[in-house]
Design an enzyme around this catalytic site. Structure first.
Site, PDB file in Angstrom:
ATOM      1  N   GLY A  86     -15.439   2.475   4.197  1.00 48.28           N
ATOM      2  CA  GLY A  86     -14.321   3.353   3.790  1.00 48.28           C
ATOM      3  C   GLY A  86     -13.590   3.186   2.872  1.00 48.28           C
ATOM      4  O   GLY A  86     -12.253   3.328   2.394  1.00 48.28           O
ATOM      5  N   GLN A  87     -14.353   2.372   1.769  1.00 49.96           N
ATOM      6  CA  GLN A  87     -13.526   2.162   0.621  1.00 49.96           C
ATOM      7  C   GLN A  87     -13.343   3.565  -0.215  1.00 49.96           C
ATOM      8  O   GLN A  87     -14.245   4.179  -0.571  1.00 49.96           O
ATOM      9  CB  GLN A  87     -14.531   1.154  -0.472  1.00 49.96           C
ATOM     10  CG  GLN A  87     -13.850   0.648  -1.630  1.00 49.96           C
ATOM     11  CD  GLN A  87     -14.613  -0.189  -2.390  1.00 49.96           C
ATOM     12  OE1 GLN A  87     -15.803  -0.501  -2.003  1.00 49.96           O
ATOM     13  NE2 GLN A  87     -14.121  -0.962  -3.446  1.00 49.96           N
ATOM     14  N   HIS A 143     -10.299  -5.175  -3.204  1.00 52.78           N
ATOM     15  CA  HIS A 143      -8.837  -5.529  -2.621  1.00 52.78           C
ATOM     16  C   HIS A 143      -9.045  -5.881  -1.286  1.00 52.78           C
ATOM     17  O   HIS A 143      -9.737  -5.661  -0.614  1.00 52.78           O
ATOM     18  CB  HIS A 143      -7.999  -4.232  -2.897  1.00 52.78           C
ATOM     19  CG  HIS A 143      -8.534  -3.130  -2.358  1.00 52.78           C
ATOM     20  ND1 HIS A 143      -9.433  -2.381  -3.083  1.00 52.78           N
ATOM     21  CD2 HIS A 143      -8.355  -2.260  -1.399  1.00 52.78           C
ATOM     22  CE1 HIS A 143      -9.686  -1.122  -2.301  1.00 52.78           C
ATOM     23  NE2 HIS A 143      -9.179  -1.350  -1.154  1.00 52.78           N
ATOM     24  N   LEU A 144      -8.076  -6.719  -0.616  1.00 54.15           N
ATOM     25  CA  LEU A 144      -8.081  -7.204   0.459  1.00 54.15           C
ATOM     26  C   LEU A 144      -6.656  -6.443   1.284  1.00 54.15           C
ATOM     27  O   LEU A 144      -5.514  -6.437   0.631  1.00 54.15           O
ATOM     28  CB  LEU A 144      -7.642  -8.903   0.643  1.00 54.15           C
ATOM     29  CG  LEU A 144      -8.849  -9.643   0.443  1.00 54.15           C
ATOM     30  CD1 LEU A 144      -9.586  -9.536  -0.626  1.00 54.15           C
ATOM     31  CD2 LEU A 144      -8.187 -11.233   0.842  1.00 54.15           C
ATOM     32  N   HIS A 145      -6.893  -5.806   2.262  1.00 53.02           N
ATOM     33  CA  HIS A 145      -5.616  -5.264   2.952  1.00 53.02           C
ATOM     34  C   HIS A 145      -5.019  -6.401   3.948  1.00 53.02           C
ATOM     35  O   HIS A 145      -5.842  -6.877   4.673  1.00 53.02           O
ATOM     36  CB  HIS A 145      -6.220  -3.846   3.829  1.00 53.02           C
ATOM     37  CG  HIS A 145      -6.635  -2.949   3.078  1.00 53.02           C
ATOM     38  ND1 HIS A 145      -5.906  -1.752   2.880  1.00 53.02           N
ATOM     39  CD2 HIS A 145      -7.804  -2.713   2.515  1.00 53.02           C
ATOM     40  CE1 HIS A 145      -6.597  -0.685   2.365  1.00 53.02           C
ATOM     41  NE2 HIS A 145      -7.954  -1.354   2.193  1.00 53.02           N
ATOM     42  N   ASP A 186       1.124  -1.183   0.040  1.00 54.15           N
ATOM     43  CA  ASP A 186       0.029   0.002   0.049  1.00 54.15           C
ATOM     44  C   ASP A 186       0.806   1.265   0.028  1.00 54.15           C
ATOM     45  O   ASP A 186       1.734   1.238   0.933  1.00 54.15           O
ATOM     46  CB  ASP A 186      -0.955  -0.129   1.370  1.00 54.15           C
ATOM     47  CG  ASP A 186      -2.156   1.092   1.060  1.00 54.15           C
ATOM     48  OD1 ASP A 186      -3.198   0.524   1.019  1.00 54.15           O
ATOM     49  OD2 ASP A 186      -1.653   2.171   1.184  1.00 54.15           O
ATOM     50  N   ILE A 187       0.512   2.333  -0.973  1.00 58.36           N
ATOM     51  CA  ILE A 187       1.200   3.495  -0.959  1.00 58.36           C
ATOM     52  C   ILE A 187       1.187   4.360   0.424  1.00 58.36           C
ATOM     53  O   ILE A 187       2.177   5.023   0.581  1.00 58.36           O
ATOM     54  CB  ILE A 187       0.775   4.397  -2.211  1.00 58.36           C
ATOM     55  CG1 ILE A 187       2.045   4.965  -2.521  1.00 58.36           C
ATOM     56  CG2 ILE A 187      -0.269   5.094  -2.051  1.00 58.36           C
ATOM     57  CD1 ILE A 187       1.666   5.629  -4.181  1.00 58.36           C
ATOM     58  N   ASN A 246     -12.476  -3.245   2.866  1.00 56.94           N
ATOM     59  CA  ASN A 246     -13.284  -2.089   3.220  1.00 56.94           C
ATOM     60  C   ASN A 246     -14.245  -1.930   1.977  1.00 56.94           C
ATOM     61  O   ASN A 246     -14.239  -2.225   0.710  1.00 56.94           O
ATOM     62  CB  ASN A 246     -12.430  -0.593   3.071  1.00 56.94           C
ATOM     63  CG  ASN A 246     -11.752  -0.675   4.157  1.00 56.94           C
ATOM     64  OD1 ASN A 246     -12.281  -0.986   5.298  1.00 56.94           O
ATOM     65  ND2 ASN A 246     -10.490  -0.114   3.912  1.00 56.94           N
TER      66      ASN A 246
END
Ligand code: AMP
Ligand code: ZN
Length: 114
Positions: A93-94, A100-102, A31-32, A87
């Protein structure tokens, strides 16, 4: 592929990302804006705008994404535990509208999440 989608551009290589893991259905990259010491995104190659779009036809894909998250955690040596977050939608909070999965690890996770 959905034109204008940030994660589709990463999947095609139009936008660079460090591929931590890749298989036939997904890629994983950092993640950036990491929210923990380790913060990796697991992203399906198929464009699906969110988990809310998923149906019975996606159960195999969803299972593979979860297995990929576990593989990412092993690659990143998150032996002490980690959290997988999806999310979904505005209240969820998307911000990027490609499923995507965090995978978050490297610190203690509080509960409930904010
Ligand atoms: P979400 O808020 O759950 O939709 O997550 C989207 C995530 O994508 C956020 O954590 C962002 O920091 C991350 N992100 C946005 N742009 C990039 C990028 N170019 N490379 C990697 N991660 C990104
Ligand atoms: Zn996309």
């Amino acid at each position: 592929m959905s034109s204008g989608c940030l994660f589709c551009k990463i999947i095609t290589g139009m936008i660079p990302a460090q591929r931590v893991y890749e298989d036939e259905v997904c890629i994983a990259f950092p993640d950036i804006n990491p929210q923990s010491l380790t913060h990796i995104l697991v992203v399906p190659k198929e464009h699906l705008s969110s988990l809310a779009e998923a149906g019975p036809e996606h159960t195999e894909l969803l299972g593979k994404l979860m297995a990929a998250a576990a593989e990412v955690a092993r690659i990143k040596k998150l032996d002490r535990g980690y959290r997988v977050v999806v999310n979904t939608g505005a209240e969820g909070g998307q911000t990027v509208h490609h499923l995507h999965l965090h995978v978050l690890g490297g610190r203690h996770m509080g509960w409930p999440p904010g």
